[in-house]
Motif scaffolding. Sequence first.
Motif, PDB file in Angstrom:
ATOM      1  N   ARG A 139       5.408  -1.184   8.101  1.00 17.15           N
ATOM      2  CA  ARG A 139       4.893  -0.107   7.249  1.00 17.15           C
ATOM      3  C   ARG A 139       5.202   1.297   7.777  1.00 17.15           C
ATOM      4  NH1 ARG A 139      -1.627  -1.019   8.220  1.00 17.15           N
ATOM      5  NH2 ARG A 139      -1.461  -1.593  10.415  1.00 17.15           N
ATOM      6  N   PHE A 140       5.302   1.475   9.073  1.00 20.63           N
ATOM      7  CA  PHE A 140       5.649   2.783   9.624  1.00 20.63           C
ATOM      8  C   PHE A 140       7.166   2.941   9.767  1.00 20.63           C
ATOM      9  CE2 PHE A 140       1.404   1.771  11.426  1.00 20.63           C
ATOM     10  CZ  PHE A 140       0.684   2.713  10.716  1.00 20.63           C
ATOM     11  N   LYS A 141       7.839   1.841  10.061  1.00 20.91           N
ATOM     12  CA  LYS A 141       9.289   1.880  10.246  1.00 20.91           C
ATOM     13  C   LYS A 141      10.015   2.363   8.999  1.00 20.91           C
ATOM     14  CE  LYS A 141       9.260  -2.047  13.473  1.00 20.91           C
ATOM     15  NZ  LYS A 141       9.713  -3.452  13.656  1.00 20.91           N
ATOM     16  N   VAL A 142       9.581   1.869   7.812  1.00 17.52           N
ATOM     17  CA  VAL A 142      10.304   2.217   6.588  1.00 17.52           C
ATOM     18  C   VAL A 142      10.145   3.691   6.230  1.00 17.52           C
ATOM     19  CG1 VAL A 142      10.220  -0.119   5.663  1.00 17.52           C
ATOM     20  CG2 VAL A 142       8.362   1.478   5.100  1.00 17.52           C
ATOM     21  N   ALA A 150       9.341   3.323  -2.787  1.00 15.38           N
ATOM     22  CA  ALA A 150       7.967   3.156  -2.308  1.00 15.38           C
ATOM     23  C   ALA A 150       7.751   1.714  -1.871  1.00 15.38           C
ATOM     24  CB  ALA A 150       6.976   3.534  -3.396  1.00 15.38           C
ATOM     25  N   ALA A 151       6.679   1.494  -1.126  1.00 16.55           N
ATOM     26  CA  ALA A 151       6.404   0.150  -0.612  1.00 16.55           C
ATOM     27  C   ALA A 151       4.904  -0.094  -0.523  1.00 16.55           C
ATOM     28  CB  ALA A 151       7.053  -0.034   0.763  1.00 16.55           C
ATOM     29  N   THR A 152       4.538  -1.365  -0.567  1.00 15.66           N
ATOM     30  CA  THR A 152       3.166  -1.798  -0.351  1.00 15.66           C
ATOM     31  C   THR A 152       3.213  -3.182   0.267  1.00 15.66           C
ATOM     32  OG1 THR A 152       0.969  -1.982  -1.385  1.00 15.66           O
ATOM     33  CG2 THR A 152       2.838  -2.900  -2.605  1.00 15.66           C
ATOM     34  N   ARG A 153       2.046  -3.752   0.553  1.00 15.28           N
ATOM     35  CA  ARG A 153       1.965  -5.100   1.114  1.00 15.28           C
ATOM     36  C   ARG A 153       1.364  -6.048   0.089  1.00 15.28           C
ATOM     37  NH1 ARG A 153      -1.926  -3.771   5.650  1.00 15.28           N
ATOM     38  NH2 ARG A 153      -2.319  -6.000   5.582  1.00 15.28           N
ATOM     39  N   SER A 154       1.827  -7.285   0.104  1.00 15.32           N
ATOM     40  CA  SER A 154       1.286  -8.279  -0.823  1.00 15.32           C
ATOM     41  C   SER A 154       0.175  -9.107  -0.187  1.00 15.32           C
ATOM     42  CB  SER A 154       2.401  -9.216  -1.310  1.00 15.32           C
ATOM     43  OG  SER A 154       3.004  -9.896  -0.221  1.00 15.32           O
ATOM     44  N   ASP A 155      -0.212  -8.754   1.060  1.00 13.61           N
ATOM     45  CA  ASP A 155      -1.262  -9.509   1.752  1.00 13.61           C
ATOM     46  C   ASP A 155      -2.507  -8.660   1.980  1.00 13.61           C
ATOM     47  OD1 ASP A 155      -0.226  -7.759   3.604  1.00 13.61           O
ATOM     48  OD2 ASP A 155      -0.139  -9.205   5.247  1.00 13.61           O
ATOM     49  N   SER A 158      13.861   4.763   4.485  1.00 10.18           N
ATOM     50  CA  SER A 158      14.129   3.815   3.404  1.00 10.18           C
ATOM     51  C   SER A 158      13.023   3.809   2.349  1.00 10.18           C
ATOM     52  CB  SER A 158      14.339   2.403   3.968  1.00 10.18           C
ATOM     53  OG  SER A 158      13.189   1.955   4.652  1.00 10.18           O
ATOM     54  N   SER A 159      11.842   4.311   2.709  1.00  6.95           N
ATOM     55  CA  SER A 159      10.753   4.470   1.739  1.00  6.95           C
ATOM     56  C   SER A 159      10.216   5.897   1.811  1.00  6.95           C
ATOM     57  CB  SER A 159       9.618   3.480   2.014  1.00  6.95           C
ATOM     58  OG  SER A 159       9.998   2.172   1.681  1.00  6.95           O
ATOM     59  N   ASP A 160       9.839   6.421   0.648  1.00  7.62           N
ATOM     60  CA  ASP A 160       9.298   7.781   0.580  1.00  7.62           C
ATOM     61  C   ASP A 160       7.792   7.806   0.789  1.00  7.62           C
ATOM     62  OD1 ASP A 160      11.888   8.790  -0.110  1.00  7.62           O
ATOM     63  OD2 ASP A 160      11.555   8.078  -2.158  1.00  7.62           O
ATOM     64  N   LEU A 161       7.135   6.707   0.440  1.00  5.99           N
ATOM     65  CA  LEU A 161       5.716   6.568   0.725  1.00  5.99           C
ATOM     66  C   LEU A 161       5.357   5.099   0.755  1.00  5.99           C
ATOM     67  CD1 LEU A 161       3.305   7.285  -2.265  1.00  5.99           C
ATOM     68  CD2 LEU A 161       5.735   6.839  -2.592  1.00  5.99           C
ATOM     69  N   VAL A 162       4.313   4.783   1.514  1.00  4.08           N
ATOM     70  CA  VAL A 162       3.756   3.437   1.588  1.00  4.08           C
ATOM     71  C   VAL A 162       2.272   3.564   1.313  1.00  4.08           C
ATOM     72  CG1 VAL A 162       3.263   1.461   3.073  1.00  4.08           C
ATOM     73  CG2 VAL A 162       5.465   2.642   3.266  1.00  4.08           C
ATOM     74  N   CYS A 163       1.796   2.842   0.311  1.00  2.68           N
ATOM     75  CA  CYS A 163       0.370   2.849  -0.007  1.00  2.68           C
ATOM     76  C   CYS A 163      -0.165   1.428   0.097  1.00  2.68           C
ATOM     77  CB  CYS A 163       0.120   3.403  -1.411  1.00  2.68           C
ATOM     78  SG  CYS A 163       0.545   5.136  -1.622  1.00  2.68           S
ATOM     79  N   GLU A 164      -1.152   1.217   0.941  1.00  2.60           N
ATOM     80  CA  GLU A 164      -1.840  -0.064   1.102  1.00  2.60           C
ATOM     81  C   GLU A 164      -3.036   0.185   2.005  1.00  2.60           C
ATOM     82  OE1 GLU A 164      -0.987  -1.638   4.484  1.00  2.60           O
ATOM     83  OE2 GLU A 164      -0.116   0.325   4.737  1.00  2.60           O
ATOM     84  N   LEU A 199      10.105  -0.332  -5.922  1.00  2.00           N
ATOM     85  CA  LEU A 199       8.917  -0.751  -5.176  1.00  2.00           C
ATOM     86  C   LEU A 199       9.204  -2.057  -4.447  1.00  2.00           C
ATOM     87  CD1 LEU A 199       5.914  -0.320  -4.504  1.00  2.00           C
ATOM     88  CD2 LEU A 199       5.369  -1.641  -6.578  1.00  2.00           C
ATOM     89  N   LYS A 200       8.993  -2.060  -3.134  1.00  2.00           N
ATOM     90  CA  LYS A 200       9.260  -3.281  -2.376  1.00  2.00           C
ATOM     91  C   LYS A 200       8.030  -3.736  -1.597  1.00  2.00           C
ATOM     92  CE  LYS A 200      11.366  -0.854   1.580  1.00  2.00           C
ATOM     93  NZ  LYS A 200      12.601  -0.731   2.390  1.00  2.00           N
TER      94      LYS A 200
END
Length: 275
Positions: free
Chosen positions: A92-95, A39-44, A100-106, A84-85
């Motif tokens: 965010r759409f590329k991953v 999974a992934a999110t943004r730190s900004d 490489s990611s199963d979901l992105v939440c932000e 989590l990265k």
Amino acid sequence: MRNTLGFTAIALTLVLALAPKALAETVLEKIARTGELNAATRSDAVPFGFLDEKGKLDGYAVDLIGLVQKEVEKKLNKKVKLNLKDIKISDRFKVIENGSSDLVCEATTITNERLERVNFSIPFFISGAQFLLKKENEKSFNVNGTLADIPIAYLDNTTTYEIIPQIYPLAKWVPVKNRQEGIAKLKQGTVKAVVSDGILLVGELVKEGGNPKNFVLTPKQPITSELYGCILPKGDQAWKELVDSVVASPANHDLQSEWFDVDGSKFPYLVRTER
């Protein structure tokens, strides 16, 4: 006989062309095989994703991903490792598309254009364009008027700026690189307001050490509607249903109260998930 062979060849070609899609693993099948959830999110995107004092990812979206992890473990009846990265907004759409990611939440708005590339969960948050200003200036800032000659900070190349200046063309629009710069100008008094998604303004304000009680968001009902959803792979209905069930769960309702309660949370904001 020749026609029969021709149709057979065409049918075989179609089967071979469609086979990779038919045989592709679903997200749940992959997690069951590997024991890992990517999974992934943004730190900004405070308060959805940011780095805490120790440099660790924190935020509402991080906790929401944690709820998804628990639901996956329940579904598969096994422990699942969460990878989590931190990603950039441009990735965010590329991953999701490259797997490489199963979901992105932000803080990503659901749009028809984006739905052509990826899928989304049901909305977990509704924000929209609002003005952040000092509480002392609330009475003199009339959103029902023209806001003529009032300096307002804005972020270029955003949906907010595409809409709001059309409503208030007489305002004095001041470009800033990011919300941090806009809030700095607001504190200094060089602008009277900053316009952006309300929740992201609150998040940046708290991050910069401001007390939300000394500021106001106006109007109370955002001028625009931005529906945030978790980004998911296209064509995987079972995975979408699982993530949707988490977003709609009582556990997520409690999580939102913990993060956004207007009376007792660090990031006070009225959460809307339906109009």
